[in-house]
Design a protein around this motif. Structure first.
Motif, PDB file in Angstrom:
ATOM      1  N   HIS A  62      -2.963   4.624  -0.706  1.00 20.35           N
ATOM      2  CA  HIS A  62      -3.238   5.635  -1.028  1.00 20.35           C
ATOM      3  C   HIS A  62      -4.180   5.718   0.454  1.00 20.35           C
ATOM      4  CE1 HIS A  62      -2.779   3.997  -5.076  1.00 20.35           C
ATOM      5  NE2 HIS A  62      -2.359   5.018  -5.398  1.00 20.35           N
ATOM      6  N   PHE A  63      -4.558   5.738   1.348  1.00 20.23           N
ATOM      7  CA  PHE A  63      -5.316   5.740   2.329  1.00 20.23           C
ATOM      8  C   PHE A  63      -5.084   4.349   2.865  1.00 20.23           C
ATOM      9  CE2 PHE A  63      -7.763   3.856  -1.029  1.00 20.23           C
ATOM     10  CZ  PHE A  63      -8.474   2.651  -0.417  1.00 20.23           C
ATOM     11  N   ASP A 325       5.799   8.317  -6.371  1.00 19.45           N
ATOM     12  CA  ASP A 325       7.053   7.331  -7.180  1.00 19.45           C
ATOM     13  C   ASP A 325       6.374   5.580  -6.967  1.00 19.45           C
ATOM     14  OD1 ASP A 325       8.419   4.841  -8.968  1.00 19.45           O
ATOM     15  OD2 ASP A 325       9.040   6.923 -10.093  1.00 19.45           O
ATOM     16  N   HIS A 326       5.286   4.822  -7.533  1.00 18.99           N
ATOM     17  CA  HIS A 326       4.866   4.075  -6.627  1.00 18.99           C
ATOM     18  C   HIS A 326       6.136   2.530  -6.601  1.00 18.99           C
ATOM     19  CE1 HIS A 326       0.627   4.246  -6.845  1.00 18.99           C
ATOM     20  NE2 HIS A 326       0.648   5.120  -8.108  1.00 18.99           N
ATOM     21  N   PHE A 327       6.833   2.892  -7.242  1.00 18.50           N
ATOM     22  CA  PHE A 327       8.373   1.833  -7.683  1.00 18.50           C
ATOM     23  C   PHE A 327       9.057   2.559  -6.595  1.00 18.50           C
ATOM     24  CE2 PHE A 327       4.923   1.117 -10.760  1.00 18.50           C
ATOM     25  CZ  PHE A 327       4.540  -0.044  -9.816  1.00 18.50           C
ATOM     26  N   THR A 328       9.369   3.755  -6.167  1.00 18.67           N
ATOM     27  CA  THR A 328      10.482   4.266  -4.699  1.00 18.67           C
ATOM     28  C   THR A 328      10.214   4.615  -4.070  1.00 18.67           C
ATOM     29  OG1 THR A 328      10.110   6.052  -5.899  1.00 18.67           O
ATOM     30  CG2 THR A 328      11.838   4.693  -7.314  1.00 18.67           C
ATOM     31  N   GLU A 329       9.112   4.737  -3.457  1.00 21.22           N
ATOM     32  CA  GLU A 329       8.438   5.408  -2.368  1.00 21.22           C
ATOM     33  C   GLU A 329       8.236   4.163  -1.214  1.00 21.22           C
ATOM     34  OE1 GLU A 329       7.108   8.228  -1.056  1.00 21.22           O
ATOM     35  OE2 GLU A 329       8.482   8.677  -2.860  1.00 21.22           O
ATOM     36  N   ASN A 330       9.631   4.541  -0.233  1.00 22.02           N
ATOM     37  CA  ASN A 330       9.184   2.967   1.407  1.00 22.02           C
ATOM     38  C   ASN A 330       7.930   2.985   1.372  1.00 22.02           C
ATOM     39  OD1 ASN A 330      11.896   2.219   0.001  1.00 22.02           O
ATOM     40  ND2 ASN A 330      12.740   3.472   1.580  1.00 22.02           N
TER      41      ASN A 330
END
Length: 330
Positions: A62-63, A325-330
């Motif tokens: 996130h940062f 989306d935490h589980f599809t972002e690269n």
């Protein structure tokens, strides 16, 4: 400067508690009977309903801790939880914070983080009553906030009905602009886009007023307008059609991204504005009679949970949901 590895956990907690004591204005209506310093906080009787939300922010997800202003990070990590409280039409009462800390983190960085917490608490209310500190290879902040309302119900996602109109507060897409500029090394501090990305304003007062005035359906826009509207549609078992030309967009976004601003307003995440549905007459009355910045952008229809976008000519617009989306972002 002092690394956290150079002082005891007790001393660290004491220094962070001192930041709050010296910078947060006392609340005369506090429900907190016992705060930081014991094994648990003690909370007096609250109102009829309580709501609980939690969220975590993780370094390199996130940062980037070596690049972020820690005071602004403190504001944002608490503000995103306050936004969830706002989306239910509630007020924040108390928060707990868990920090996962690397040994090389500076105590002064954490004090700046707590100054950011203090900044937000002074404006939007509530109290930080405790939490936990753990050693971690990855720095993270996990926040839990409890809110309440004296109303018999909160705003929900599952209460949209065909015939409702869809409305949003504020303008959309500017946080996404801030992120894009940040990734390109072009984000300037104290700019509108910086504030939109790092210093979101949770719509606490707006949420409370919307619930008071009869709005039953709401959520905040954290994962992008289309993604979040889809959640309402699935929860309520309805369809939605939005007019992308009616989505409110800040003049700076149009000027800086003339070819992309509509896409960014539709799919960009972390706006933390409120997304609501309700009878058109109620929403127009609220818009006309209050200072809430409401914009009607579409309507709810019969259907199995789909979202469609059109322009002012009625032409259907293909949707790339974007958002986060935490589980599809690269």
């Amino acid at each position: 400067m002092t690394k956290v590895s150079e002082i005891s956990e007790f001393d660290l907690i004491s220094r962070l508690e001192t930041v709050l004591e010296n910078n947060v204005t006392p609340n005369p209506d506090s429900k907190i009977e016992l705060s930081i310093g014991d094994d648990a906080a003690v909370i007096g009787n609250l109102d009829n309903l309580q709501v609980v939300t939690t969220d975590a922010m993780v370094d390199m997800v996130h940062f980037v801790i070596d690049e972020v202003d820690m005071r602004d990070l403190g504001w944002k990590s608490l503000a995103v939880n306050y936004s969830d409280i706002a989306s239910m039409g509630c007020k924040p009462i108390y928060s707990v914070v868990t920090l996962g800390i690397r040994a090389d983190i500076l105590v002064e960085q954490l004090e700046s983080l707590y100054l950011g917490f203090s900044d937000l608490l002074n404006i939007y209310g509530g109290e930080l009553v405790g939490g936990d500190i753990v050693k971690s290879d990855t720095f993270f902040i996990s926040v839990t906030v409890v809110g309440s309302t004296d109303k018999p119900e909160t705003m929900k996602r599952k209460t949209a009905v065909p015939g409702d109109v869809i409305a949003v507060t504020g303008a959309l897409g500017c946080s996404n602009a801030g992120l894009r500029l940040l990734l390109n090394g072009e984000l300037k501090k104290s700019s509108h886009f910086y504030d939109a990305h790092y210093l979101p304003k949770p719509r606490i007062a707006e949420g409370i007023n919307l619930l008071d005035m009869g709005i039953k359906t709401g959520m905040d826009i954290s994962d992008g307008l289309i993604n979040d509207l889809k959640k309402i549609c699935v929860a309520s078992n309805v369809n939605a059609t939005i007019n992308i030309d009616n989505i409110p967009v800040h003049a700076d976004l149009k000027a800086s991204f003339p070819d992309k601003f509509k896409e960014m307003a539709v799919t960009g995440g972390e706006d933390y504005e409120l997304l609501i549905t309700g009878h058109e007459s109620i929403i127009r009355y609220i818009s006309d009679s209050t200072q809430i910045d409401l914009h009607i952008i579409g309507e709810i229809e019969i259907g199995p949970g789909n979202v469609t976008a059109v322009d002012s000519s009625g032409t259907k617009i293909p949707l790339d949901t974007g958002g986060w989306d935490h589980f599809t972002e690269n």
